[in-house]
Write a protein that holds these residues in place. Structure first.
Motif, short mmCIF file in Angstrom:
data_model
loop_
_atom_site.label_atom_id
_atom_site.label_comp_id
_atom_site.label_asym_id
_atom_site.label_seq_id
_atom_site.Cartn_x
_atom_site.Cartn_y
_atom_site.Cartn_z
N ARG A 98 84.13 14.82 71.87
CA ARG A 98 85.51 15.12 72.25
C ARG A 98 86.53 14.26 71.53
O ARG A 98 87.74 14.40 71.75
N GLN A 99 86.05 13.38 70.67
CA GLN A 99 86.95 12.59 69.81
C GLN A 99 86.49 12.76 68.37
O GLN A 99 85.33 12.48 68.05
N TYR A 100 87.41 13.21 67.52
CA TYR A 100 87.06 13.54 66.14
C TYR A 100 87.86 12.72 65.13
O TYR A 100 89.01 12.33 65.40
N LYS A 137 94.77 22.89 62.00
CA LYS A 137 95.10 22.06 63.16
C LYS A 137 96.31 22.62 63.90
O LYS A 137 96.40 22.52 65.13
N ARG A 183 90.98 19.05 72.13
CA ARG A 183 90.71 17.68 71.72
C ARG A 183 91.10 17.36 70.28
O ARG A 183 90.49 16.49 69.64
N GLU A 184 92.08 18.09 69.75
CA GLU A 184 92.52 17.88 68.37
C GLU A 184 91.37 18.03 67.38
O GLU A 184 91.33 17.36 66.33
N ALA A 185 90.45 18.89 67.71
CA ALA A 185 89.32 19.15 66.81
C ALA A 185 89.83 19.78 65.51
O ALA A 185 90.76 20.58 65.53
N LEU A 188 87.50 25.14 64.93
CA LEU A 188 87.12 25.89 66.12
C LEU A 188 86.34 27.12 65.69
O LEU A 188 86.76 27.85 64.79
N SER A 222 79.95 18.62 68.05
CA SER A 222 80.55 19.82 68.61
C SER A 222 80.72 19.68 70.11
O SER A 222 80.18 18.77 70.74
N CYS A 223 81.49 20.61 70.67
CA CYS A 223 81.71 20.62 72.11
C CYS A 223 82.13 22.04 72.52
O CYS A 223 82.94 22.68 71.84
N MET A 255 84.20 23.69 69.63
CA MET A 255 84.90 22.76 68.74
C MET A 255 83.90 22.16 67.76
O MET A 255 82.73 22.00 68.09
N GLY A 257 83.63 19.14 64.39
CA GLY A 257 84.29 18.14 63.55
C GLY A 257 83.41 16.92 63.36
O GLY A 257 82.27 16.86 63.85
#
Length: 277
Positions: A98-100, A137, A183-185, A188, A222-223, A255, A257
Motif C-alpha cells: 500500500r506504499q509505493y 497517476k 494509495r497513489e499507486a 492499476l 500489488s494490492c 494496484m 508498483g
C-alpha cells in the motif's frame, strides 16, 4: 466449440498408452475396437474446449490441436517436486503493498505479468478475461476521487457500510491528501469479462491472483483495489471514465508498483478451520 477437426494424432509416434484418453476432461477420446491408437469420438469435435491436456500429457509428442502451436507449449520442469518450504515462502511471504515508490512500472513488466495471468484456468477454457491498464497517476487519482464521491454518498444516505468501514474517517483522510483508495499507486490493472458470462468473477479473481503472486519476481508489489471494485458496478461516473469495452463488466482491480518498504517477517495467521468427515 467448433465443427471442424481439432484433434490430430501422429500414429507413427503414438504408443497406445491411453494417457490422453484418461486425461481428457470432456471424455472425448476412445480406443475403437481393433485400433491401437485412440481417436476422438464421433460427432464430439464441437465439444472439444481445446484445453491442451491431451497434448500436454503425451510423452511422445504424438498429438496436435488446431489453434495450439506446439512451439508455444514449453516443457514443464518438474513442478511436482517444488519444495513445500519454497511454496510457503512464496505464499506466506506475499504482502498487500500500500506504499509505493514514485516510479513508473515498465510496460514490458506489466505485459509479462498479464501474459502469465492470462494462462490462469478459466471455466471451460473460455479465456474471456480482458485487461485494462491505467498507468497515469492523474487518471488513478481521478478514480480515487470519484470513489470517494461514492463513499460520501453512502455516508449521506447512512448506508450500513459507512459505520462498518468508518467511511467518514477514510473520506477525511482523502480530503487531507492521503489516498486511501488507490494509495497513489503508479499502475492499476482492471480485469473485465463479457456481461453475460456467469463465471466472470471467479475467472478474473484467479487471473489476478496469478498476477499478485508473480509480481514480486519482477521486483513489484500489488494490492487488491477493494473500494474501487465496490464502486465500479454502482457508480456511473467511474463506469464512464473507465470506458470498459461495450458489453463487458469489471470483475476485479489491482494496484501495482514498486514497494517502498521491504518486509522481513511473515505475520501470524490463524490455523485452518477444518471439518473432517
Amino acid at each position: 466449440m467448433n465443427n471442424e477437426t481439432v484433434f490430430h494424432l501422429n500414429k507413427n509416434k503414438c504408443s497406445g498408452d491411453g494417457l490422453c484418453v484418461n486425461i481428457c476432461p470432456m471424455n472425448l477420446l476412445e480406443f475403437k475396437e481393433g485400433e491401437a491408437c485412440p481417436s476422438i469420438k464421433k460427432d464430439k469435435e464441437k465439444v472439444c474446449i481445446k484445453c491442451g491436456h491431451c497434448l500436454s500429457v503425451c510423452p511422445h509428442f504424438a498429438i496436435s490441436i488446431d489453434g495450439i502451436d506446439i512451439e508455444n507449449c514449453p516443457p514443464i520442469k518438474s513442478t511436482d517436486h517444488v519444495e513445500f518450504e519454497k511454496v510457503v515462502q512464496l505464499l506466506r511471504g506475499r504482502r498487500s503493498i500500500r506504499q509505493y515508490k514514485d516510479q513508473p512500472v515498465e510496460p514490458k513488466k506489466i505485459t509479462k505479468l498479464l501474459d502469465l495471468a492470462s494462462t490462469a484456468p478459466t471455466a471451460g477454457n473460455s479465456q474471456q478475461v480482458g485487461w485494462l491498464v491505467i498507468a497515469s497517476k492523474k487518471d488513478i487519482h481521478k478514480l480515487s476521487s470519484m470513489t470517494v464521491d461514492m463513499l460520501k454518498d453512502m455516508v449521506a444516505k447512512k448506508h450500513p457500510m459507512s459505520q462498518t468501514y468508518s467511511l467518514s474517517d477514510l473520506i477525511k483522510a482523502f480530503d487531507n491528501g492521503y489516498d486511501v483508495v488507490l494509495r497513489e499507486a503508479p499502475c492499476l490493472v482492471i480485469a473485465h469479462v463479457p456481461k453475460n458470462y456467469p463465471i466472470g468473477v471467479i475467472d478474473c479473481s484467479i487471473a489476478l491472483t496469478y498476477l499478485d503472486l508473480a509480481a514480486p519476481s519482477l521486483g513489484l508489489g500489488s494490492c487488491w483495489a477493494g473500494f474501487l471494485m465496490m464502486a465500479i458496478p454502482q457508480w456511473e461516473p467511474i463506469q464512464k471514465y473507465l470506458n470498459i469495452p461495450e458489453g463487458n463488466v469489471c470483475c476485479g482491480a489491482m494496484m501495482l508498483g514498486y514497494p517502498k518498504y521491504k518486509y522481513q517477517r511473515m505475520p501470524f495467521r490463524k490455523k485452518a478451520k477444518i471439518i473432517w468427515k
